[in-house]
Design an enzyme around this catalytic site. Structure first.
Site, mmCIF file in Angstrom:
data_model
loop_
_atom_site.group_PDB
_atom_site.id
_atom_site.type_symbol
_atom_site.label_atom_id
_atom_site.label_comp_id
_atom_site.label_asym_id
_atom_site.label_seq_id
_atom_site.Cartn_x
_atom_site.Cartn_y
_atom_site.Cartn_z
ATOM 1 N N SER A 146 0.860 -1.192 0.000
ATOM 2 C CA SER A 146 0.000 0.000 0.000
ATOM 3 C C SER A 146 0.889 1.231 0.000
ATOM 4 C CB SER A 146 -0.877 0.007 1.262
ATOM 5 O OG SER A 146 -1.499 1.261 1.422
ATOM 6 N N TYR A 158 -1.935 -1.175 10.518
ATOM 7 C CA TYR A 158 -1.986 -1.394 9.064
ATOM 8 C C TYR A 158 -0.728 -0.866 8.382
ATOM 9 C CZ TYR A 158 -3.686 -1.204 4.228
ATOM 10 O OH TYR A 158 -3.833 -1.363 2.867
ATOM 11 N N LYS A 162 2.003 -3.110 6.088
ATOM 12 C CA LYS A 162 2.259 -2.945 4.654
ATOM 13 C C LYS A 162 3.735 -2.609 4.382
ATOM 14 C CE LYS A 162 -1.716 -4.118 3.085
ATOM 15 N NZ LYS A 162 -1.883 -5.289 2.214
HETATM 16 N N1 LIG Z 1 -8.864 -0.360 -1.492
HETATM 17 C C1 LIG Z 1 -7.799 0.425 -1.324
HETATM 18 O O1 LIG Z 1 -7.906 1.669 -1.449
HETATM 19 C C2 LIG Z 1 -6.449 -0.183 -0.995
HETATM 20 C C3 LIG Z 1 -5.330 0.683 -1.017
HETATM 21 C C4 LIG Z 1 -4.063 0.145 -0.738
HETATM 22 C C5 LIG Z 1 -3.935 -1.215 -0.494
HETATM 23 N N2 LIG Z 1 -5.023 -2.023 -0.493
HETATM 24 C C6 LIG Z 1 -4.802 -3.456 -0.253
HETATM 25 O O2 LIG Z 1 -5.368 -4.188 -1.322
HETATM 26 C C7 LIG Z 1 -5.796 -5.461 -0.866
HETATM 27 C C8 LIG Z 1 -7.262 -5.664 -1.232
HETATM 28 O O3 LIG Z 1 -8.005 -4.623 -0.623
HETATM 29 P P1 LIG Z 1 -9.534 -4.325 -0.985
HETATM 30 O O4 LIG Z 1 -9.748 -2.870 -0.764
HETATM 31 O O5 LIG Z 1 -9.900 -4.937 -2.274
HETATM 32 O O6 LIG Z 1 -10.228 -5.103 0.224
HETATM 33 P P2 LIG Z 1 -11.656 -5.845 0.315
HETATM 34 O O7 LIG Z 1 -11.983 -5.900 1.766
HETATM 35 O O8 LIG Z 1 -12.631 -5.231 -0.625
HETATM 36 O O9 LIG Z 1 -11.323 -7.318 -0.204
HETATM 37 C C9 LIG Z 1 -10.414 -8.129 0.492
HETATM 38 C C10 LIG Z 1 -10.717 -9.584 0.217
HETATM 39 O O10 LIG Z 1 -9.803 -10.361 1.002
HETATM 40 C C11 LIG Z 1 -10.524 -11.396 1.624
HETATM 41 N N3 LIG Z 1 -9.865 -11.806 2.864
HETATM 42 C C12 LIG Z 1 -9.812 -11.144 4.046
HETATM 43 N N4 LIG Z 1 -9.171 -11.879 4.967
HETATM 44 C C13 LIG Z 1 -8.790 -13.037 4.346
HETATM 45 C C14 LIG Z 1 -8.106 -14.203 4.769
HETATM 46 N N5 LIG Z 1 -7.697 -14.367 6.044
HETATM 47 N N6 LIG Z 1 -7.877 -15.185 3.866
HETATM 48 C C15 LIG Z 1 -8.313 -15.059 2.596
HETATM 49 N N7 LIG Z 1 -9.006 -13.989 2.133
HETATM 50 C C16 LIG Z 1 -9.242 -12.989 3.013
HETATM 51 C C17 LIG Z 1 -11.916 -10.830 1.886
HETATM 52 O O11 LIG Z 1 -12.893 -11.859 2.060
HETATM 53 C C18 LIG Z 1 -12.137 -9.989 0.631
HETATM 54 O O12 LIG Z 1 -12.759 -10.729 -0.398
HETATM 55 C C19 LIG Z 1 -5.523 -5.491 0.635
HETATM 56 O O13 LIG Z 1 -4.274 -6.130 0.868
HETATM 57 C C20 LIG Z 1 -5.444 -4.021 1.001
HETATM 58 O O14 LIG Z 1 -4.681 -3.787 2.147
HETATM 59 C C21 LIG Z 1 -6.283 -1.538 -0.722
#
Ligand SMILES: NC(=O)c1ccc[n+]([C@@H]2O[C@H](COP(=O)([O-])OP(=O)(O)OC[C@H]3O[C@@H](n4cnc5c(N)ncnc54)[C@H](O)[C@@H]3O)[C@@H](O)[C@H]2O)c1
Length: 264
Positions: A146, A158, A162
């Site tokens: 991230s 968090y 990351k």
């Molecule tokens: N959305 C953003 O703005 C953003 C920005 C930077 C980084 N990220 C990173 O991107 C990744 C995805 O984020 P997102 O926003 O799509 O999140 P989200 O919550 O929409 O989706 C995350 C998915 O991971 C699954 N998950 C959670 N815990 C789990 C586990 N123990 N085992 C298997 N699956 C599991 C959930 O069921 C879900 O389907 C994450 O690593 C997050 O930290 C997101």
């Protein structure tokens, strides 16, 4: 097919995407399938993972990345069901409900988040790297970090996790280069994972909540240079770059796909 199209073509490659049932993971799974890869979509939520797999012509499995034994089984099953394992995308991660000031963070919040965001990434890297080394034909590991890894704002739990993902990526890139396995980190900026079109940013100053952490993030999002949140597919396209021959000489990098967030 012209040469550049061949470089991006993932036909014949097998990818495993953790947390692929929704959000960024769904965008990554869709993009990899569009580039020709066979994709195993894993997630805690099997029904949603199955829906994504059906949409992209891939396969799905239930997986909790914090369960070491289940991770080993899942990576082996990907190989046996799809004929190999060439690309691992460690996308599963949690953040909602784990932020806030340091003195409000409980041991349970800390351990739960780190078990998914860090232990899970390690377990999946170890299991997949072992298979890729045995296959002897290289591979790609892409860890979803991230912008918070280098520009904190969500909170110590968090942001720290990351940053750990970023450094795990670099250490593994160094170790696995001898096997032709490239290991890189994707650093998404604000990415819209709810229904609808990614909202525009800028214009009106954000409403202040009074929480310094939340306000810092809101301020940055409001000033995002590109003027809108990312669509998950924009993260997926960057993953296709890191998974394909377009990035043959790229390993150990931290790639912000952030609409200019880190320039702020
Ligand atoms: N959305 C953003 O703005 C953003 C920005 C930077 C980084 N990220 C990173 O991107 C990744 C995805 O984020 P997102 O926003 O799509 O999140 P989200 O919550 O929409 O989706 C995350 C998915 O991971 C699954 N998950 C959670 N815990 C789990 C586990 N123990 N085992 C298997 N699956 C599991 C959930 O069921 C879900 O389907 C994450 O690593 C997050 O930290 C997101």
């Amino acid at each position: 097919m012209n040469k550049a199209a061949e470089w991006i073509d993932l036909t014949g490659k097998v990818a495993h995407v953790t947390g692929g049932a929704r959000g960024i993971g769904r965008g990554i799974s869709r993009a990899l399938a569009m580039a020709g890869a066979k994709v195993m979509v894993s997630d805690l939520r099997l029904e949603d993972a199955q829906a994504v797999a059906t949409e992209i012509g891939g396969q799905a499995m239930a997986l909790d990345v914090t369960d070491r034994a289940a991770v080993d089984t899942a990576m082996a099953a990907t190989k046996s069901r799809l004929g190999g394992l060439d690309i691992l995308v460690n996308n599963a991660g949690v953040y909602i409900g784990y932020g806030g000031p340091v003195r409000s963070i409980t041991d349970e919040m800390w351990k739960t988040l780190w078990s998914v965001n860090v232990d899970g990434v390690f377990y999946c890297c170890r299991a997949a790297a072992s298979i890729m080394i045995d296959q002897g034909k290289g591979g790609r590991i892409i860890n979803v970090s991230s912008t918070q890894a280098v520009s904190p704002g969500v909170g110590v739990t968090y942001d720290g996790s990351k940053a750990a993902v970023m450094q795990i990526t670099k250490a593994l890139a160094l170790e696995l280069a001898q096997y032709g396995i490239n290991v890189n980190a994707l650093a998404p900026g604000p990415t819209w994972v709810r229904e609808g079109v990614p909202p525009k940013t800028g214009g009106q100053p954000p409403n202040r909540s009074g929480d310094p952490l939340a306000d810092t993030v809101a301020d940055r999002i409001a000033r995002l240079p590109v003027g809108h949140w990312a669509d998950p597919m924009e993260q997926g396209k960057a993953v296709v770059f890191l998974a394909s021959s377009m990035s043959d000489f790229v390993t150990g990098i931290y790639l912000p796909v952030d609409g200019g967030w880190l320039t702020l």
